[in-house]
Design an enzyme around this catalytic site. Sequence first.
Site, PDB file in Angstrom:
ATOM      1  N   LEU A  36     148.121   5.009  86.611  1.00 58.42           N
ATOM      2  CA  LEU A  36     147.084   6.619  86.977  1.00 58.42           C
ATOM      3  C   LEU A  36     148.068   7.987  87.783  1.00 58.42           C
ATOM      4  CD1 LEU A  36     143.829   4.768  87.452  1.00 58.42           C
ATOM      5  CD2 LEU A  36     145.103   6.088  85.285  1.00 58.42           C
ATOM      6  N   THR A  39     153.282  11.650  86.217  1.00 59.55           N
ATOM      7  CA  THR A  39     154.748  11.941  86.971  1.00 59.55           C
ATOM      8  C   THR A  39     154.080  13.095  88.112  1.00 59.55           C
ATOM      9  OG1 THR A  39     154.866  12.815  84.483  1.00 59.55           O
ATOM     10  CG2 THR A  39     156.085  13.849  86.278  1.00 59.55           C
ATOM     11  N   LYS A  49     155.509  17.277  97.606  1.00 60.07           N
ATOM     12  CA  LYS A  49     155.543  18.685  98.217  1.00 60.07           C
ATOM     13  C   LYS A  49     154.605  17.975  99.521  1.00 60.07           C
ATOM     14  CE  LYS A  49     155.904  20.347  95.661  1.00 60.07           C
ATOM     15  NZ  LYS A  49     156.086  20.311  94.512  1.00 60.07           N
ATOM     16  N   GLY A 178     169.090  25.609  89.293  1.00 54.44           N
ATOM     17  CA  GLY A 178     168.722  26.651  90.218  1.00 54.44           C
ATOM     18  C   GLY A 178     166.932  26.265  89.255  1.00 54.44           C
ATOM     19  N   HIS A 436     141.229  39.463 109.696  1.00 50.05           N
ATOM     20  CA  HIS A 436     142.156  39.524 111.325  1.00 50.05           C
ATOM     21  C   HIS A 436     142.297  38.759 111.943  1.00 50.05           C
ATOM     22  CE1 HIS A 436     145.373  41.950 112.523  1.00 50.05           C
ATOM     23  NE2 HIS A 436     144.554  41.784 114.164  1.00 50.05           N
TER      24      HIS A 436
HETATM   25  P1  FAD Z   1     152.572  13.132  82.427  1.00 52.95           P
HETATM   26  O1  FAD Z   1     152.307  13.758  84.082  1.00 52.95           O
HETATM   27  O2  FAD Z   1     153.785  13.262  83.001  1.00 52.95           O
HETATM   28  O3  FAD Z   1     151.389  11.919  82.671  1.00 52.95           O
HETATM   29  C1  FAD Z   1     151.633  11.641  82.019  1.00 52.95           C
HETATM   30  C2  FAD Z   1     150.787   9.950  81.946  1.00 52.95           C
HETATM   31  O4  FAD Z   1     151.307   8.729  80.375  1.00 52.95           O
HETATM   32  C3  FAD Z   1     151.960   9.143  83.357  1.00 52.95           C
HETATM   33  O5  FAD Z   1     151.204   8.023  83.614  1.00 52.95           O
HETATM   34  C4  FAD Z   1     153.100   7.925  82.024  1.00 52.95           C
HETATM   35  O6  FAD Z   1     153.166   7.067  82.142  1.00 52.95           O
HETATM   36  C5  FAD Z   1     151.643   8.413  80.745  1.00 52.95           C
HETATM   37  N1  FAD Z   1     152.384   8.160  79.348  1.00 52.95           N
HETATM   38  C6  FAD Z   1     153.271   8.260  78.653  1.00 52.95           C
HETATM   39  N2  FAD Z   1     153.459   7.867  77.423  1.00 52.95           N
HETATM   40  C7  FAD Z   1     152.878   6.360  76.900  1.00 52.95           C
HETATM   41  C8  FAD Z   1     151.922   5.328  75.857  1.00 52.95           C
HETATM   42  N3  FAD Z   1     152.676   5.865  74.904  1.00 52.95           N
HETATM   43  N4  FAD Z   1     150.936   5.002  76.847  1.00 52.95           N
HETATM   44  C9  FAD Z   1     150.278   4.833  78.251  1.00 52.95           C
HETATM   45  N5  FAD Z   1     150.776   5.674  78.994  1.00 52.95           N
HETATM   46  C10 FAD Z   1     151.702   6.145  77.643  1.00 52.95           C
HETATM   47  N6  FAD Z   1     153.863  21.202  88.690  1.00 52.95           N
HETATM   48  C11 FAD Z   1     152.713  21.634  89.668  1.00 52.95           C
HETATM   49  O7  FAD Z   1     150.930  21.878  89.187  1.00 52.95           O
HETATM   50  N7  FAD Z   1     152.938  22.101  90.544  1.00 52.95           N
HETATM   51  C12 FAD Z   1     154.552  21.133  91.559  1.00 52.95           C
HETATM   52  O8  FAD Z   1     154.100  21.592  92.550  1.00 52.95           O
HETATM   53  C13 FAD Z   1     155.058  20.115  89.999  1.00 52.95           C
HETATM   54  N8  FAD Z   1     155.769  19.353  91.137  1.00 52.95           N
HETATM   55  C14 FAD Z   1     156.560  18.626  90.329  1.00 52.95           C
HETATM   56  C15 FAD Z   1     158.103  18.204  91.086  1.00 52.95           C
HETATM   57  C16 FAD Z   1     158.930  17.292  89.797  1.00 52.95           C
HETATM   58  C17 FAD Z   1     159.755  16.490  90.866  1.00 52.95           C
HETATM   59  C18 FAD Z   1     158.135  16.943  88.630  1.00 52.95           C
HETATM   60  C19 FAD Z   1     158.988  15.667  88.015  1.00 52.95           C
HETATM   61  C20 FAD Z   1     157.027  17.587  88.404  1.00 52.95           C
HETATM   62  C21 FAD Z   1     156.551  19.091  88.655  1.00 52.95           C
HETATM   63  N9  FAD Z   1     155.515  19.155  88.499  1.00 52.95           N
HETATM   64  C22 FAD Z   1     154.541  20.154  89.213  1.00 52.95           C
HETATM   65  C23 FAD Z   1     155.069  18.771  87.099  1.00 52.95           C
HETATM   66  C24 FAD Z   1     153.941  18.204  86.536  1.00 52.95           C
HETATM   67  O9  FAD Z   1     153.837  16.993  87.427  1.00 52.95           O
HETATM   68  C25 FAD Z   1     154.063  18.295  85.317  1.00 52.95           C
HETATM   69  O10 FAD Z   1     153.586  19.680  84.634  1.00 52.95           O
HETATM   70  C26 FAD Z   1     152.881  17.429  85.026  1.00 52.95           C
HETATM   71  O11 FAD Z   1     152.474  15.939  86.015  1.00 52.95           O
HETATM   72  C27 FAD Z   1     152.438  17.173  83.379  1.00 52.95           C
HETATM   73  O12 FAD Z   1     150.870  16.580  82.984  1.00 52.95           O
HETATM   74  P2  FAD Z   1     150.880  15.546  82.598  1.00 52.95           P
HETATM   75  O13 FAD Z   1     149.093  15.017  82.360  1.00 52.95           O
HETATM   76  O14 FAD Z   1     150.392  16.359  80.752  1.00 52.95           O
HETATM   77  O15 FAD Z   1     152.072  14.409  82.182  1.00 52.95           O
END
Ligand code: FAD
Length: 453
Positions: A36, A39, A49, A178, A436
């Site tokens: 849970l 990403t 962070k 970058g 301030h």
């Molecule tokens: P995700 O967070 O990717 O969650 C998707 C979930 O679905 C995962 O847990 C996965 O295991 C699950 N899943 C996939 N396929 C299936 C399936 N078929 N069945 C069941 N489960 C499945 N964003 C920010 O706003 N601030 C930040 O500081 C930031 N820093 C980041 C740093 C890094 C290194 C990275 C890689 C990303 C960063 N992001 C940041 C981006 C952010 O993590 C993503 O935009 C965000 O997590 C997207 O959310 P989501 O719910 O769409 O998908």
Amino acid sequence: MKYDVIIIGGGPGGYVCAAHCARYGLKTAVIEKRELGGTCLNRGCIPTKTLLFTAGLLENLKKSALFGLKNAGGEADFEGLRKRCEAVVSSLRSAVAKMMKQNRIDVYQGTGRVLSPSLVSVEKEGESKTLETDHIVLAVGGAPSVPPIPGSRLPGVYTSDSLLSELPEVKRLVIIGGGVIGVEFAEAYRAFGAEVTIVEMMPRLLPPFDTDLARHLAAVFRKKGIRVITGAAVKAISEKEGALAVSYGLGEKEESVPADAVLIATGRHAETKGLLSMDADMERGCFKVNDRFETSIPGIYAIGDIVYGGIQLAHAAEAEGKAAAAAIAGKPCSIDQQLVPQCVYTIPEIAAVGISEDQAKKEGIPLKTSRIVMGSNARSLIADETGYMKIFADKDNHLLGAQLFCKDADNLISEVSLAIANHLTTEDFLKVIRPHPSVEESLGEAAEGTLLK
Ligand code: FAD
């Protein structure tokens, strides 16, 4: 079991959507194949962070004499960093699990797949069950993309996922890309003592951000000893006697930079392959959705990183999750993409919202721009941080956007978002009396500047 809503994916899009569905009284389930939090919590926002917080501490300790401290040196302890990341991540992961329980959301561990608009299968270790539902929300997020560069599978070559899971101690790190992920890792590893080189194909860092921000970040990075090579197309990664080298074309020339580790941070792709057993309107693996986040298949919604043309950020995914839940519950829902702030957690931080100068130029929108440097801001001076703030207004003084490159930029930007969301003028914005000394008081000054244009 029959549900009102099944959400596939328990990241910030999925779990926030689930909580809102439950609060609307909908019987809700989440299917998650890993942990849970997705990403963001496990291999994105939160561990990076956490590292950058320590990087900031180290940067300050390096300036300890300036701050009136004796013998206050510090150095990165990678074992300690790993433990710290794990502690923060697991604490937040438990909080998400608790929130699911409190909202009576069923969580299924396994891989979800849509069999029809009303049937979803969950598979785990060869076993499969089928769940029935009225609505489906796809929130499966993405994974790092690895371009077909020769040598990209060599030991010592990482993606953000593998680098965060291993957190290797390295002396020379080359980062290919970058963008936001690349520059944040550069900041952290440089503070931890590595020699860092960023190799970027575009002419500048942070391609989606304004040119001005990118130029300033490059200047700050150079001062910190981070080497930035732009306009360079990586040709290959090679290995010789235990050391890596990244070779790239720079105009007519071919050059190379040695490395102990290479991070490939060239983008992410949606993880949607095999998710549906029917066709939907898609582009580059992402779902095309309407303004209710419904895909071309009625009753099936998509949110977060898998939305075509969306913004790949956790808070965008959360906002879309809330909007999809409202749509399913028959409530009004809408998101203004211009109000999604974009933050980069470098030191100092970058945060932008609303219109950008580059966008205004391209679209021929006249802007009143005010820019102030942070050199005279007491709090920035005390913290020995520099930077600037820029605020944009239209001819009638309505605030349209801001770009902050300063201490606490990620917190301050919401003040501008609030003003834009409520169509406030500069005069409205200036009714607030800001404390301030604070970094925030410079926001007022910057806004005031637009009245002089
Ligand atoms: P995700 O967070 O990717 O969650 C998707 C979930 O679905 C995962 O847990 C996965 O295991 C699950 N899943 C996939 N396929 C299936 C399936 N078929 N069945 C069941 N489960 C499945 N964003 C920010 O706003 N601030 C930040 O500081 C930031 N820093 C980041 C740093 C890094 C290194 C990275 C890689 C990303 C960063 N992001 C940041 C981006 C952010 O993590 C993503 O935009 C965000 O997590 C997207 O959310 P989501 O719910 O769409 O998908």
